[in-house]
Design an enzyme around this catalytic site. Structure first.
Site, PDB file in Angstrom:
ATOM      1  N   ASN A 185       0.817  -1.355   0.291  1.00  0.00           N
ATOM      2  CA  ASN A 185      -0.624  -0.308  -0.295  1.00  0.00           C
ATOM      3  C   ASN A 185       0.782   1.238   0.157  1.00  0.00           C
ATOM      4  O   ASN A 185       0.446   2.765   0.415  1.00  0.00           O
ATOM      5  CB  ASN A 185      -1.205  -0.321   1.092  1.00  0.00           C
ATOM      6  CG  ASN A 185      -2.008  -0.718   1.047  1.00  0.00           C
ATOM      7  OD1 ASN A 185      -2.212  -1.709   0.106  1.00  0.00           O
ATOM      8  ND2 ASN A 185      -2.160  -1.841   2.603  1.00  0.00           N
ATOM      9  N   ARG A 186       2.291   1.507  -0.253  1.00  0.00           N
ATOM     10  CA  ARG A 186       2.604   2.383  -0.315  1.00  0.00           C
ATOM     11  C   ARG A 186       3.203   2.465   0.854  1.00  0.00           C
ATOM     12  O   ARG A 186       3.811   3.805   0.790  1.00  0.00           O
ATOM     13  CB  ARG A 186       2.346   3.714  -1.230  1.00  0.00           C
ATOM     14  CG  ARG A 186       2.136   3.082  -2.718  1.00  0.00           C
ATOM     15  CD  ARG A 186       3.040   3.760  -3.979  1.00  0.00           C
ATOM     16  NE  ARG A 186       2.238   2.634  -4.900  1.00  0.00           N
ATOM     17  CZ  ARG A 186       3.398   2.724  -5.985  1.00  0.00           C
ATOM     18  NH1 ARG A 186       4.514   4.088  -6.143  1.00  0.00           N
ATOM     19  NH2 ARG A 186       2.924   1.852  -6.956  1.00  0.00           N
ATOM     20  N   LEU A 187       3.228   2.256   2.193  1.00  0.00           N
ATOM     21  CA  LEU A 187       4.084   2.421   2.681  1.00  0.00           C
ATOM     22  C   LEU A 187       5.459   1.724   3.485  1.00  0.00           C
ATOM     23  O   LEU A 187       5.129   0.917   4.833  1.00  0.00           O
ATOM     24  CB  LEU A 187       2.154   1.733   3.984  1.00  0.00           C
ATOM     25  CG  LEU A 187       1.090   2.588   3.960  1.00  0.00           C
ATOM     26  CD1 LEU A 187       0.177   2.117   5.071  1.00  0.00           C
ATOM     27  CD2 LEU A 187       1.187   3.811   4.353  1.00  0.00           C
TER      28      LEU A 187
END
Ligand SMILES: Cc1cc2nc3c(=O)[nH]c(=O)nc-3n(C[C@H](O)[C@H](O)[C@H](O)COP(=O)(O)O)c2cc1C
Length: 220
Positions: A185-187
């Site tokens: 999630n692009r985290l």
């Protein structure tokens, strides 16, 4: 491997006490993971007016003193470092969803260190360091081949090739080293070591000083 790393992440408590130890871990994992040329890194320099330029070079050595690469001191990067020693190194380990970014100051390696490394290079590469005026315009491929052939005649395999005075190493003394780990999630995880020199920020620094490192987490 990519999926595995993503799931695992990078936590503060898992980090080595200094960025060189952490770099060594990741470097060894990159090698074990079969990455092609994991020691290839993008070196960015900037001229005295702040205009940047980038190119790939090979990391040849690293320890608590810094990250070393070898090149032609008269090249574009060499002239830019002369004018402005602040550089950035980037290891693009995409296949394992990682990157390492180093920011610091480049200083020339000593001539003895350069000579010791030069001696380990293949004879042909030693001649190439003489034959190429790196980053200057060359009239043709033939001119380059001719220069090499003349050198090969002058220094056959049995002959010791002197170290070119315009060729040598740069050691990048790190000020910050960021370890970037791709996550879902692009985290992503971004943990950055920041060097605090004894005597506070702006202290003498340099490759001889004992460094204290703090770690900060950056938003992805
Ligand atoms: C994988 C790879 C490794 C390279 N390694 C080096 C190196 O260790 N030293 C070097 O001077 N150039 C190396 N080069 C060539 C540089 O990218 C660049 O073309 C050259 O250093 C001239 O750069 P400059 O004109 O910006 O100074 C390498 C290129 C590639 C693609």
């Amino acid at each position: 491997m990519r999926a595995h790393y993503r799931a695992e992440g990078l936590q503060e408590e898992d980090l080595a006490p200094d960025p060189y130890g952490q770099f060594l871990r990741w470097f060894e994992e990159a090698v074990a993971g079969g990455l092609h040329e994991p020691n290839a890194m993008v070196v960015s320099t900037a001229d005295e007016r702040g205009r940047p330029s980038s190119r790939t070079v090979l990391l040849k050595q690293f320890d608590e003193r810094g990250f070393v690469f070898y090149t032609n001191y008269n090249s574009i990067k060499g002239r830019e470092i002369d004018a402005n020693p602040y550089v950035s190194l980037l290891f693009p380990w995409h296949a394992v969803a990682r990157q390492v970014i180093v920011a610091g100051r480049a200083e020339r390696t000593g001539r003895d260190e350069t000579a010791a490394y030069f001696r380990t290079r293949p004879h042909g590469s030693q001649l190439g360091a003489w034959a190429s005026e790196q980053s200057s315009q060359v009239a043709s491929r033939e001119e380059l081949d001719r220069a090499y052939a003349q050198l090969a005649e002058r220094y056959p395999e049995t002959e010791r090739v002197p170290v070119p005075p315009h060729w040598g190493g740069y050691r990048v003394v790190a000020r910050t080293v960021e370890f970037w780990q791709g996550r879902e999630n692009r985290l992503h995880d971004r943990l950055r070591y920041v060097r605090r020199d004894p005597g506070g920020p702006g202290g003498p620094g340099g490759s001889g000083a004992a460094a204290v490192w703090t770690v900060e987490r950056l938003s992805p």
